[in-house]
Design a protein around this motif. Structure first.
Motif, PDB file in Angstrom:
ATOM      1  N   ASP A  87       0.836  -1.202   0.000  1.00  0.00           N
ATOM      2  CA  ASP A  87       0.000   0.000   0.000  1.00  0.00           C
ATOM      3  C   ASP A  87       0.873   1.256   0.000  1.00  0.00           C
ATOM      4  O   ASP A  87       1.736   1.432   0.861  1.00  0.00           O
ATOM      5  CB  ASP A  87      -0.911  -0.008   1.233  1.00  0.00           C
ATOM      6  CG  ASP A  87      -2.000   1.054   1.137  1.00  0.00           C
ATOM      7  OD1 ASP A  87      -1.635   2.213   0.928  1.00  0.00           O
ATOM      8  OD2 ASP A  87      -3.187   0.700   1.285  1.00  0.00           O
ATOM      9  N   SER A  88       0.652   2.120  -0.992  1.00  0.00           N
ATOM     10  CA  SER A  88       1.490   3.313  -1.109  1.00  0.00           C
ATOM     11  C   SER A  88       1.317   4.246   0.079  1.00  0.00           C
ATOM     12  O   SER A  88       2.283   4.864   0.545  1.00  0.00           O
ATOM     13  CB  SER A  88       1.156   4.064  -2.402  1.00  0.00           C
ATOM     14  OG  SER A  88      -0.221   4.433  -2.419  1.00  0.00           O
ATOM     15  N   ARG A  89       0.110   4.338   0.588  1.00  0.00           N
ATOM     16  CA  ARG A  89      -0.130   5.246   1.696  1.00  0.00           C
ATOM     17  C   ARG A  89       0.400   4.675   3.016  1.00  0.00           C
ATOM     18  O   ARG A  89       0.864   5.416   3.884  1.00  0.00           O
ATOM     19  CB  ARG A  89      -1.630   5.515   1.825  1.00  0.00           C
ATOM     20  CG  ARG A  89      -2.009   6.610   2.803  1.00  0.00           C
ATOM     21  CD  ARG A  89      -3.519   6.853   2.779  1.00  0.00           C
ATOM     22  NE  ARG A  89      -4.234   5.703   3.304  1.00  0.00           N
ATOM     23  CZ  ARG A  89      -4.608   5.590   4.594  1.00  0.00           C
ATOM     24  NH1 ARG A  89      -4.316   6.547   5.435  1.00  0.00           N
ATOM     25  NH2 ARG A  89      -5.262   4.535   5.007  1.00  0.00           N
ATOM     26  N   LEU A  90       0.338   3.355   3.189  1.00  0.00           N
ATOM     27  CA  LEU A  90       0.734   2.716   4.446  1.00  0.00           C
ATOM     28  C   LEU A  90       1.975   1.850   4.295  1.00  0.00           C
ATOM     29  O   LEU A  90       2.239   1.009   5.151  1.00  0.00           O
ATOM     30  CB  LEU A  90      -0.413   1.839   4.969  1.00  0.00           C
ATOM     31  CG  LEU A  90      -1.710   2.559   5.330  1.00  0.00           C
ATOM     32  CD1 LEU A  90      -2.789   1.543   5.680  1.00  0.00           C
ATOM     33  CD2 LEU A  90      -1.501   3.509   6.492  1.00  0.00           C
ATOM     34  N   LYS A  91       2.749   2.033   3.249  1.00  0.00           N
ATOM     35  CA  LYS A  91       3.894   1.160   3.008  1.00  0.00           C
ATOM     36  C   LYS A  91       4.877   1.224   4.169  1.00  0.00           C
ATOM     37  O   LYS A  91       5.246   2.309   4.635  1.00  0.00           O
ATOM     38  CB  LYS A  91       4.590   1.548   1.700  1.00  0.00           C
ATOM     39  CG  LYS A  91       5.658   0.534   1.285  1.00  0.00           C
ATOM     40  CD  LYS A  91       6.185   0.824  -0.100  1.00  0.00           C
ATOM     41  CE  LYS A  91       7.169  -0.248  -0.544  1.00  0.00           C
ATOM     42  NZ  LYS A  91       7.682  -0.008  -1.901  1.00  0.00           N
ATOM     43  N   GLU A  92       5.280   0.035   4.616  1.00  0.00           N
ATOM     44  CA  GLU A  92       6.209  -0.149   5.731  1.00  0.00           C
ATOM     45  C   GLU A  92       5.672   0.394   7.044  1.00  0.00           C
ATOM     46  O   GLU A  92       6.412   0.527   8.015  1.00  0.00           O
ATOM     47  CB  GLU A  92       7.572   0.481   5.425  1.00  0.00           C
ATOM     48  CG  GLU A  92       8.270  -0.142   4.235  1.00  0.00           C
ATOM     49  CD  GLU A  92       9.637   0.469   3.984  1.00  0.00           C
ATOM     50  OE1 GLU A  92       9.859   1.598   4.455  1.00  0.00           O
ATOM     51  OE2 GLU A  92      10.465  -0.186   3.340  1.00  0.00           O
ATOM     52  N   ALA A  93       4.387   0.699   7.081  1.00  0.00           N
ATOM     53  CA  ALA A  93       3.753   1.115   8.332  1.00  0.00           C
ATOM     54  C   ALA A  93       3.175  -0.121   9.027  1.00  0.00           C
ATOM     55  O   ALA A  93       2.782  -1.087   8.373  1.00  0.00           O
ATOM     56  CB  ALA A  93       2.651   2.138   8.077  1.00  0.00           C
ATOM     57  N   THR A  94       3.135  -0.080  10.346  1.00  0.00           N
ATOM     58  CA  THR A  94       2.620  -1.195  11.133  1.00  0.00           C
ATOM     59  C   THR A  94       1.315  -0.783  11.779  1.00  0.00           C
ATOM     60  O   THR A  94       1.243   0.250  12.468  1.00  0.00           O
ATOM     61  CB  THR A  94       3.630  -1.599  12.218  1.00  0.00           C
ATOM     62  OG1 THR A  94       4.843  -2.007  11.584  1.00  0.00           O
ATOM     63  CG2 THR A  94       3.096  -2.748  13.051  1.00  0.00           C
ATOM     64  N   TYR A  95       0.285  -1.595  11.521  1.00  0.00           N
ATOM     65  CA  TYR A  95      -1.026  -1.342  12.123  1.00  0.00           C
ATOM     66  C   TYR A  95      -1.286  -2.386  13.202  1.00  0.00           C
ATOM     67  O   TYR A  95      -1.034  -3.573  13.015  1.00  0.00           O
ATOM     68  CB  TYR A  95      -2.135  -1.411  11.078  1.00  0.00           C
ATOM     69  CG  TYR A  95      -3.529  -1.383  11.687  1.00  0.00           C
ATOM     70  CD1 TYR A  95      -4.082  -0.187  12.135  1.00  0.00           C
ATOM     71  CD2 TYR A  95      -4.259  -2.551  11.837  1.00  0.00           C
ATOM     72  CE1 TYR A  95      -5.353  -0.164  12.707  1.00  0.00           C
ATOM     73  CE2 TYR A  95      -5.526  -2.534  12.398  1.00  0.00           C
ATOM     74  CZ  TYR A  95      -6.069  -1.339  12.832  1.00  0.00           C
ATOM     75  OH  TYR A  95      -7.310  -1.314  13.408  1.00  0.00           O
ATOM     76  N   GLU A  96      -1.804  -1.922  14.325  1.00  0.00           N
ATOM     77  CA  GLU A  96      -2.150  -2.817  15.424  1.00  0.00           C
ATOM     78  C   GLU A  96      -3.510  -2.393  15.956  1.00  0.00           C
ATOM     79  O   GLU A  96      -3.672  -1.265  16.427  1.00  0.00           O
ATOM     80  CB  GLU A  96      -1.102  -2.748  16.531  1.00  0.00           C
ATOM     81  CG  GLU A  96      -1.348  -3.733  17.669  1.00  0.00           C
ATOM     82  CD  GLU A  96      -0.216  -3.751  18.678  1.00  0.00           C
ATOM     83  OE1 GLU A  96      -0.335  -4.456  19.684  1.00  0.00           O
ATOM     84  OE2 GLU A  96       0.775  -3.043  18.452  1.00  0.00           O
ATOM     85  N   GLY A  97      -4.482  -3.287  15.846  1.00  0.00           N
ATOM     86  CA  GLY A  97      -5.819  -2.943  16.304  1.00  0.00           C
ATOM     87  C   GLY A  97      -6.853  -3.899  15.744  1.00  0.00           C
ATOM     88  O   GLY A  97      -6.570  -5.060  15.430  1.00  0.00           O
ATOM     89  N   ARG A  98      -8.051  -3.413  15.590  1.00  0.00           N
ATOM     90  CA  ARG A  98      -9.179  -4.224  15.146  1.00  0.00           C
ATOM     91  C   ARG A  98      -9.219  -4.318  13.629  1.00  0.00           C
ATOM     92  O   ARG A  98      -8.852  -3.383  12.909  1.00  0.00           O
ATOM     93  CB  ARG A  98     -10.496  -3.615  15.646  1.00  0.00           C
ATOM     94  CG  ARG A  98     -10.631  -3.551  17.140  1.00  0.00           C
ATOM     95  CD  ARG A  98     -10.733  -4.925  17.757  1.00  0.00           C
ATOM     96  NE  ARG A  98     -11.904  -5.663  17.298  1.00  0.00           N
ATOM     97  CZ  ARG A  98     -12.144  -6.938  17.577  1.00  0.00           C
ATOM     98  NH1 ARG A  98     -11.282  -7.632  18.301  1.00  0.00           N
ATOM     99  NH2 ARG A  98     -13.233  -7.531  17.134  1.00  0.00           N
ATOM    100  N   TRP A  99      -9.671  -5.509  13.145  1.00  0.00           N
ATOM    101  CA  TRP A  99      -9.793  -5.779  11.718  1.00  0.00           C
ATOM    102  C   TRP A  99     -11.190  -6.310  11.418  1.00  0.00           C
ATOM    103  O   TRP A  99     -11.841  -6.888  12.286  1.00  0.00           O
ATOM    104  CB  TRP A  99      -8.773  -6.830  11.275  1.00  0.00           C
ATOM    105  CG  TRP A  99      -7.342  -6.413  11.400  1.00  0.00           C
ATOM    106  CD1 TRP A  99      -6.598  -6.377  12.531  1.00  0.00           C
ATOM    107  CD2 TRP A  99      -6.485  -5.970  10.338  1.00  0.00           C
ATOM    108  NE1 TRP A  99      -5.314  -5.940  12.251  1.00  0.00           N
ATOM    109  CE2 TRP A  99      -5.221  -5.691  10.903  1.00  0.00           C
ATOM    110  CE3 TRP A  99      -6.668  -5.799   8.956  1.00  0.00           C
ATOM    111  CZ2 TRP A  99      -4.151  -5.250  10.145  1.00  0.00           C
ATOM    112  CZ3 TRP A  99      -5.587  -5.359   8.203  1.00  0.00           C
ATOM    113  CH2 TRP A  99      -4.340  -5.081   8.792  1.00  0.00           C
ATOM    114  N   LEU A 100     -11.584  -6.120  10.183  1.00  0.00           N
ATOM    115  CA  LEU A 100     -12.841  -6.686   9.699  1.00  0.00           C
ATOM    116  C   LEU A 100     -12.653  -7.074   8.237  1.00  0.00           C
ATOM    117  O   LEU A 100     -12.456  -6.212   7.379  1.00  0.00           O
ATOM    118  CB  LEU A 100     -13.994  -5.687   9.841  1.00  0.00           C
ATOM    119  CG  LEU A 100     -15.365  -6.180   9.355  1.00  0.00           C
ATOM    120  CD1 LEU A 100     -15.846  -7.329  10.239  1.00  0.00           C
ATOM    121  CD2 LEU A 100     -16.378  -5.043   9.365  1.00  0.00           C
ATOM    122  N   ALA A 101     -12.664  -8.385   7.999  1.00  0.00           N
ATOM    123  CA  ALA A 101     -12.568  -8.911   6.630  1.00  0.00           C
ATOM    124  C   ALA A 101     -11.381  -8.317   5.874  1.00  0.00           C
ATOM    125  O   ALA A 101     -11.516  -7.836   4.743  1.00  0.00           O
ATOM    126  CB  ALA A 101     -13.868  -8.662   5.879  1.00  0.00           C
ATOM    127  N   GLY A 102     -10.215  -8.334   6.495  1.00  0.00           N
ATOM    128  CA  GLY A 102      -9.002  -7.914   5.806  1.00  0.00           C
ATOM    129  C   GLY A 102      -8.732  -6.430   5.837  1.00  0.00           C
ATOM    130  O   GLY A 102      -7.733  -5.991   5.260  1.00  0.00           O
TER     131      GLY A 102
END
Length: 1710
Positions: free
Chosen positions: A1090-1105
């Motif tokens: 993802d160009s906007r989130l490249k090499e960024a780490t997300y930690e939290g809630r997910w829904l269907a990917g």
């Protein structure tokens, strides 16, 4: 005697079968606590049963008497009682007598000394009785105490002294000890065995043993003249304190250092007199400078003292006899050096130990370390090459007597029985011996080692000999005097012994500390230094430091020390000598033995360890130590057959009684000591002809007849056993559980000592090993090299987990044993109440073993293990319980380390067996059943995990390619893989290779040399329906990819779907039990595409990917977003931090987001210091907002509040330039002032007019403070340019063309006029009407109201659905409540939550005309809504208050702005009323009437009358914006508004106030006459304090007092913000009513006012009310009064008040 042991066990088995346990149907009364007693040992001895009405809980034996504690807390005595003078002085053991003096006391513990007894009550009190000649009963002035008598144990350090609560007692011959609830020791009596610093005996009152203060004492025991204490080891931070440099008693230096030319001599020969016993005359037994005439030992097994017990002499093999390698050990303990062999220390060894080497004096040839003369002879011999090889062999043989200390320590410190631990100096021995091992290569190394040896001996005389001695004495005791050893011990007590540290770490510390001394290394070769400084593998402590933290106080401590003090003639103190100790001293060799119980006979001592071993020391005249090894002054293991596990001990005068586990679970008894012949059982004690003794413990054949023995006691010549009958099988099951745990702990300890420690020892770099044939040494590779860094760390982790498991098992074993001795109840089983401790420990251990297996650790460990254990690892096979032949060593290691998992099934089986002893409905059964289920479930779970680990290991062995290193991780387990083409990728190329591998944490897609890992926590899989196609597909969704997998069959599809779902569920929750994992979950993921989130780490809630819900994103450049997401984008409330590289600070946004952009209300703190609070749209400031720029102290140099469009100021706004002292209120466009506006300055200038390009340009009006006015054209700020009129304050004016800047000179071309001379009266007034060129009120703050309409779901004001508006209100309130609930710093009060809940419901429930009841509900709803910022109306109200105060506070407090301020409020009311009518459509328009319900004609008449009073301040029948909203809005806006009124009316109010003060100086009658009040209205009398008082000429402030007080309430508005104009009008009306009431009471008839009569009276009341700023009050009421009341009664009354104000200003006094 040892050879008969197995035969005795066979006899025991047959007797056990003969004396079977009673049936479960037997009566259980009297089946517990059965007491059996006997003396000595003989084949014909039969224990006698002591019959008591209650079960015996504890017994204590003295020399000729005993004490029994029975259930219920009663105490019985038996035997001889010489202290009971007139009472029964002797009773038989079978007929105990009750100690009636203790009736009413519940006793919990008893103790017996030689001739006295003690008891502890439930409340911690102490009772003593018996012989008291030496103060042992603690009662002064009594030589005997016939009956139990209380003894006060008081702490003298408190004021007043408080009583110490005692837990247990111990009694000797002349002294007694008490263990307090604070785990401190108190002593009284006589002798050095008290441990007190005193020479005055007896000690009558109990005193604290200060030397043990601060330590946690677990148990105390008393011999005849010595004492023992079992002490918990200090925590690591306390145990590793710096060594003291001075003696704690005499304050002399402990160490001295002498600097020589080539070396340093360090001496610790400090002498402290407290280490020896004082005689009655105060002289010491041993003088400091003299030594007793000790002869040199001819054998190391010979005891030190001249008094020797019967022992077998040791053997003396030749020093050159080295055929066959035997591991021997030199033990340094308190100054003595012992050499022991394997045959000495094995439990099944021969009776006498074989020792090597004699005792060397000066130049002793038996020393393995030759002196300088010997070295010279070596060098001479080496010149002859024919002797070189022989010399090398001899040197190697000598060196083999002292192998490397690191190996020995780990192999034998507490691993092999009977071996004493090496002190911290053993690392030096290692260095010396390893240096000596290289003699065969270079003889020079020997010289270096000898040089270093001598220097080391100067520092630590405990190694190899005493400082100053000509040579070391490794084969026996040092040749120095015994006092030297005492002084060494006393000086070294500063460092408390503790078993919590790792031995190798202590050795390394000691080595580095010693080698760092200046001058010490001047004679040491660099090669030695390099060897000493080589890095070593980090040591892993195999004893958990501090135990298991979660176990806490639930389980007994195993990290214990044994301390002893008192007389030591028989060596009963265990310090290696026969000297007394006045104070407690730690027996260091027991510090790592996990002692759990100590016992003291008359002159010998016992220590029982958690590994069921018994250490004994002291007098061995009758074989009571259980071994014949010498010397007996140090603890040695009692000789028992292999497999005999002792769990209770008793010590008598000359015998020892042991309670142990045998081949069966029924306990057996062993006896060691005096054997009494049948004819000599009744002989006096001092006659010993009839006695013989044992050489090792012997089995008592009658023990199987006693039942299940729970405890043994000994004293004098007697023995006592407490036993239970096996009723319902419960007792047998309880014993089986405890015995199984003891056996299991011994097994774990054996593996740790014989396998794990040696394996860890292989981690030492370049360890040397020698063959028995004397070949040249060879160097093997280090363990770290063989395993690699990753597996080495895993091995250390495995060792730590194994250590924790072993330690927990030992603690639990001790706990179960203690339960057998005491309660024998289910509720006291720790494994039931706190099963989580065991389950977590086993889980952790299984995980560590599996991780090591998966990484190939056992396979890599096989080669080093083969080097160590040899090609025939019988020891490994025996410990692993493996019967297979030719099993690979790696498989053997795996089986060995997975062995503890079997014990979980044993737990389950035994708990289930215990459960069968109870009714199914009982609580105990339920507890046992639950415990069984937990352990069985864990056993099955760990079995599955083992299979997963083995399956994964086999997979990695066959895994091709280089991806193994990147994919192989310790916790990763294989679930399934598609190497059989069972799963392919849809639409893949014809020649492509797609391999899918499912692990427990990821799905791996491998293609040729590349692979991609999909973490399971962020993986979703859905089956594709098969109706339309014949494909068996699975749709896989990951955060950045979605692809379809095709299975070869429906079964394969179901298999992969189930496997992936279970793996995902297990990766999330650890359970893996659900068929489908939740579609919404919490996980962490790092984006790579993802160009906007490249090499960024997300930690939290997910829904269907997609990120959905609350989460946090961290970018590599430092940006962080924390908040809510929707469909993968930031949406909702969030916190965003963005670093500014130039300023090295952060931009910080906190507010609302929409579709990944800042949208809604938020706060943005810029790195430059600016702060924006307001609305955003598409990451830009858009809507209403406030920007603070710069920093000036705590405020900002400039503030803008107004409308923004696409990040620029556009629309109406207020700009406060604090630096220049100007405030602009007008229109903006593209960040510039454009259109009409107003500027006021701090100097009183006022401008209103046109602005263009951020300048005053066009027509405008300028006023100065003195009312000078210019109206005309402007070209720049404050610059006149064009036609205009300049009017002076006196009315003169110029008309013409003006140029120039205001205040710096003007050029005028035009005419000058003086209106008062030439103009008519009608033309004189040229006052400028302000506000014409300002922004109209309805155009101000349009963005604020538009945002409110948008929150209600309306695109434009009034255009929307009412129902949707209420839904938006409910959503906004609910969202805000949830947001505040999730953020603790924004937490709401309970009352605020209740208010929000009530606002979520629409009060408009009925459609139709609004009634008074509905109107009141609407009004109350609006009040609550406007008070809550979370409600759209409350948010609107809060914003309007902020902008109003921003406009008219500070520089904006200009009197010329009053009209605009009032008009702005009226505009607010109109626009808010529009919102209210949108929410409540049935509400009438402005001025509409709400009919009042009435059914009675009289009510209707009253209603019509009331219609004339519609101006009532209550919300009533006429609906208006002011009556409905002004009570909510005006209190918030009052301060700036009233300030403007006060500035406008300042001059008039000053004149008014001056007249009020002047006229109020007159008395009442004079003022009434002056104001022209008719005399008939004058009050004749007035009430004063409840009585009528006549009015006289001097009366003041008494007439019309009630009316005056009522009118004064109008000025409360000055100090309070709760009164509206309607409220003030109501006050005026009440004032008129009070005046009328007083006049009517004086006239006593009906009366009707006329204005001519009323006005003077009201004027009098206004004067007496003394209302300050009355002009401002009148103007405020007039401007904001509801129009519907202006022409009614309230209007007339207000006009009267206004007239009074103007009248007072112009009133003149005569």
């Amino acid at each position: 005697m040892h050879q008969h042991c197995h035969g005795q066990i066979s006899v025991m088995e047959s007797q056990r079968k003969r004396y079977a346990a009673p049936s479960s149907g037997e009566d259980s009364s009297g089946e517990r606590g059965l007491l059996h007693t006997w003396k000595g040992y003989s084949c014909s001895v039969t224990p006698e049963r002591v019959l008591l009405s209650r079960p015996v809980l504890q017994a204590a034996l003295g020399t000729r008497h005993g004490v029994l504690l029975v259930e219920g807390g009663q105490v019985y005595s038996f035997g001889e009682f010489p202290w009971k003078q007139s009472q029964v002085s002797e009773v038989g053991p079978l007929k105990p007598v009750l100690e009636s003096a203790l009736s009413g006391q519940r006793v919990v513990a008893v103790a017996a000394g030689n001739f006295h007894s003690g008891a502890v009550t439930e409340d911690g009190g102490v009772h003593m009785w018996g012989e008291n000649s030496f103060g042992q009963c603690g009662l002064s002035s009594l030589t005997v105490v016939p009956n139990p008598t209380p003894v006060a144990v008081l702490d003298p350090d408190t004021s007043p002294p408080h009583t110490i609560r005692v837990l247990e007692l111990a009694c000797g011959e002349q002294h007694s000890l008490a263990l307090s609830a604070q785990h401190e020791v108190w002593a009284w009596g006589s002798g050095c065995q008290l441990g007190l610093v005193t020479t005055i005996f007896p000690v009558w009152k109990p005193q604290k043993v200060e030397h043990l203060a601060g330590r946690h004492v677990l148990q105390v025991a008393c011999g005849a003249f010595h004492s023992l204490a079992l002490v918990r080891c200090l925590p690591p931070q306390e145990a590793r304190r710096p060594l003291p440099d001075k003696c704690g008693q005499c304050n002399q230096l402990l160490y001295t250092m002498t600097d020589k030319e080539d070396h340093v001599i360090i001496s610790d020969s400090h002498y402290c007199p407290l280490g020896v016993e004082l005689l009655d005359d105060g002289e010491a037994r041993l003088e400091p400078g003299r030594s007793p005439p000790l002869r040199l030992q001819s054998s190391p097994s010979e005891p030190l003292s001249s008094h020797t017990s019967a022992s077998a002499p040791g053997l003396h093999p030749s020093i050159t006899d080295h055929t066959g390698y035997e591991r021997r050990r030199t033990v340094a303990q308190n100054g003595e050096v012992l050499t022991t062999t394997d045959s000495d220390i094995s439990a099944a060894g021969t009776d006498s130990g074989r020792t090597v080497g004699g005792v060397g004096g000066a130049g002793s040839q038996n020393s393995p370390y030759p002196d300088d003369q010997a070295v010279k002879e070596y060098l001479k011999k080496l010149s002859d090459t024919s002797l070189a090889e022989e010399t090398a062999k001899m040197t190697i043989a000598r060196a083999s007597f002292q192998p490397p200390a690191d190996s020995l320590d780990l192999l034998t410190s507490d691993l092999l029985p009977g071996v004493m631990p090496v002190t911290t100096s053993s690392a030096l021995n290692s260095l010396v011996s390893s240096c000596a091992s290289a003699v065969a290569e270079r003889v020079v190394s020997t010289c270096e080692a000898l040089s270093l040896k001598k220097r080391i001996n100067c520092y630590n005389p405990g190694v190899g000999g005493v400082a100053g001695a000509p040579g070391g004495v490794p084969g026996g005791f040092p040749g120095g005097p015994a006092e030297e050893r005492v002084r060494l011990e006393e000086s070294m007590q500063g460092k408390k012994s503790c078993s919590t540290g790792d031995i190798r770490e202590e050795e390394a510390e000691g080595l580095s500390r010693r080698l760092s001394l200046p001058g010490l290394l001047s004679q040491v070769s660099p090669r030695l230094l390099r060897r000493a400084s080589r890095p070593k593998v980090r040591a892993v402590p195999l004893t958990p430091v501090g135990g298991l933290p979660e176990a806490g106080e639930l389980l007994p401590s195993l990290q214990t020390e044994v301390w002893s003090w008192g007389r030591g003639e028989e060596g009963q103190l265990g310090h290696g000598d026969n000297l007394p100790r006045l104070q407690p001293l730690c027996i260091k060799c027991l510090s790592s033995k996990e002692v759990v119980l100590v016992a003291a006979g008359a002159h010998h001592s016992l220590a029982l360890t958690a590994q069921s071993q018994v250490f004994s020391w002291g007098s061995n005249s009758s074989g009571q130590l259980g071994h014949m090894a010498c010397p007996t002054t140090i603890p040695r293991l009692a000789k028992l057959s292999e497999g005999i596990r002792v769990w209770d001990v008793g010590a008598g005068a000359q015998h020892t009684l042991l309670l142990a586990d045998g081949d069966c679970y029924q306990p057996i008894l062993y006896y060691s000591g005096q054997q009494v012949r049948e004819a000599a059982q009744d002989a006096p004690q001092d006659q010993t002809e009839g006695y013989s003794y044992t050489q090792q413990p012997v089995l008592l054949p009658f023990c199987m007849n006693l039942g299940y023995v729970s405890g043994v006691f000994a004293g004098g010549q007697s023995c006592v056993a407490l036993a239970d009958r096996n009723v319902t099988g419960f007792i047998a099951s309880l014993h089986e559980l405890a015995a199984a745990e003891r056996k299991f702990y011994c097994k774990l300890s054996s593996v740790k000592n014989h396998i794990l420690r040696p394996l860890l020892d292989l981690g030492e770099n370049y360890c040397s090993r020698y063959s028995s044939a004397g070949q040249r040494p060879w160097v093997r590779e280090s363990l770290g090299t063989a395993l690699g860094p990753a597996s080495t760390v895993l091995l250390q982790s495995l060792a730590r987990c194994y250590s924790r498991l072993c330690h927990l098992t030992g603690q639990h074993s001790a706990s179960l044993t203690a339960n057998l001795r005491r309660r024998r109840e289910v509720k006291s089983l720790v494994m039931l109440e706190h099963a989580s401790i065991f389950l977590d420990t086993y889980n952790e251990y299984c995980c560590s073993v599996g991780n090591f297996l998966v990484m190939g650790g056992f396979h890599a460990l096989a080669k080093p293990s083969l080097d160590f254990f040899g090609k025939c690892p019988e020891l490994l096979q025996r410990l692993a319980e493996s019967s297979e032949e030719n099993i690979p060593l790696s498989d053997l290691l795996v089986a060995l380390f997975y062995l503890p998992m079997r014990h979980l099934h044993e737990y389950g089986r035994l708990l289930l067996k215990l459960g069968t002893c109870f009714e199914v409905s009982s609580v105990d059964y339920q507890q046992l059943q639950d415990g069984c289920s937990k352990f069985e479930a864990l056993a099955l779970h760990l079995k599955r995990r083992r299979k997963e680990a083995e399956y994964t290991y086999q997979f990695w062995k066959s895994f091709p390619g280089k991806m193994t290193d990147s994919l192989r991780k310790p916790p990763r387990r294989l679930i399934c893989e598609s190497s059989n083409k069972a799963l392919t990728l849809q639409n893949s190329g014809r020649f492509s290779v797609n391999w899918f591998i499912l692990f427990n944490d990821a799905l791996v897609h491998a293609q040729f040399s590349t692979h991609h890992v999909f973490p399971l926590a962020t993986l979703w899989v859905e089956p594709i329906p098969e109706e339309n196609t014949d494909l068996y597909g699975l749709k896989v969704i990951s955060p950045e990819e979605t692809f379809t997998l095709l299975a070869c069959s429906s079964m394969e599809k179901a298999k992969w779907l189930r496997s992936i779902n279970q793996a995902v569920d297990q990766a999330m929750s650890g359970a893996g039990q659900r068929a489908e994992p939740p579609i919404s979950r919490t996980a962490s993921y790092t984006f790579y595409k993802d160009s906007r989130l490249k090499e960024a780490t997300y930690e939290g809630r997910w829904l269907a990917g997609k990120p959905n819900g609350r989460g946090m994103v961290k970018w590599l450049d430092g940006r962080i977003y924390t908040g809510t997401f929707k469909n993968g984008l930031e949406d909702g409330f969030g916190d965003y931090v963005m670093p500014s590289k130039t300023l090295n600070l952060n931009d910080h946004y906190q507010g609302h987001w929409k579709e990944g952009k800042m949208h809604g209300i938020g706060t943005y703190k810029y790195a430059t210091g600016e702060l924006y609070e307001g609305s955003f749209q598409d990451n830009m400031r858009h809507g209403h907002g406030m920007l603070r720029s710069g920093t000036l102290n705590s405020s900002s140099p400039s503030v803008f509040i107004g409308q923004w469009v696409h990040d620029k100021k556009t629309g109406y706004g207020v700009f406060d330039d604090i630096t220049r002292g100007e405030k602009y209120m007008g229109m903006w466009q593209d960040d510039q002032r454009q259109g009409t506006g107003v500027i006021v300055t701090q100097f009183g200038l006022y401008y209103e007019g046109a602005f263009n390009n951020n300048k005053m340009q066009g027509t405008g009006v300028l006023l100065s403070e003195d009312n000078t006015t210019y109206e005309g054209e402007f070209s720049e700020d404050w610059t006149l340019n064009g036609k205009g009129v300049l009017t002076m304050a006196n009315g003169d004016y110029f008309e013409g063309t003006f140029t120039g800047e205001w205040g710096s000179g003007l050029k005028v071309t035009g005419s000058f006029f003086k209106p008062n001379l030439y103009d008519s009266d009608g033309d004189k007034g040229r006052a400028v009407k302000l506000g014409r060129l300002a922004v109209r009120p309805e155009q101000k703050w349009r963005a604020v109201f538009e945002e409110c309409w948008m929150r209600l779901g309306c695109e434009a004001p009034g255009q929307g659905e009412n129902q949707r508006a209420w839904e938006n209100i409910a959503v906004a309130l609910t969202t805000s409540r949830r947001l505040h609930r999730d953020c603790p710093e924004m937490n709401l009060s309970q009352s605020h939550n209740i208010t929000l809940e009530s606002l979520e419901f629409n009060p408009q429930q009925h459609v139709g005309p609004v009634t008074m009841e509905r109107y009141d509900r609407i009004r109350h709803y609006l009040i609550k809504a406007c008070d809550t910022p979370l409600h759209p109306l409350g948010r609107l109200m809060e914003t309007l208050v902020a902008v109003y105060r921003m406009t008219y506070v500070g520089v904006g407090a200009n009197r010329r702005l009053l009209l605009q301020a009032v008009n702005e409020i009226m505009s607010y009311l109109a626009r808010i009323f529009q919102l209210v009518r949108f929410l409540f459509p049935d509400l009438p328009e402005e001025g509409g009437v709400i009919p009042e319900p009435s059914s009675d004609p009289q009510d209707k008449k009253d209603s019509n009358c009331a219609d004339t009073q519609l101006e009532s301040p209550k919300p009533g029948r006429v609906v208006s914006s002011s009556s409905l909203l002004l009570p909510v809005l005006l209190p918030r806006l009052y301060p700036p508004l009233f300030t403007l009124y006060a500035l406008e009316k300042e001059r008039e109010d000053d004149v008014y106030w001056e007249c009020v003060l002047r006229l109020n100086k007159q008395p009442d009658m004079a003022l009434l006459a002056f104001l022209g009040v008719q005399h008939k209205f004058w009050p004749v009398s007035v009430p004063v304090l409840g009585e009528r008082t006549e009015v006289v000429s001097s009366t003041k402030d008494a007439c019309f007092a009630s009316a005056t007080e009522t009118l004064q309430q109008i000025r409360q508005f000055v100090f309070s913000t709760t009164f509206t104009p309607s409220d003030k009008l109501q006050v005026i009306q009440l004032t008129f009513e009070e005046i009328t009431k007083e006049v009517v009471s004086s006239l006593e008839n009906s009366f009707l006012w006329s204005m001519d009569d009323l006005f003077p009276v009201f004027l009098y009341v206004v004067l007496r009310a003394r209302i300050r700023n009355l002009g401002s009050e009148v103007s405020l009421i007039e401007d904001l009064m509801d129009p519907c009341v202006q022409h009614g009664e309230h209007g007339i009354m207000f006009t009267t008040l206004k007239a009074c104000y103007y009248q007072i200003q112009h009133e003149k006094t005569t």
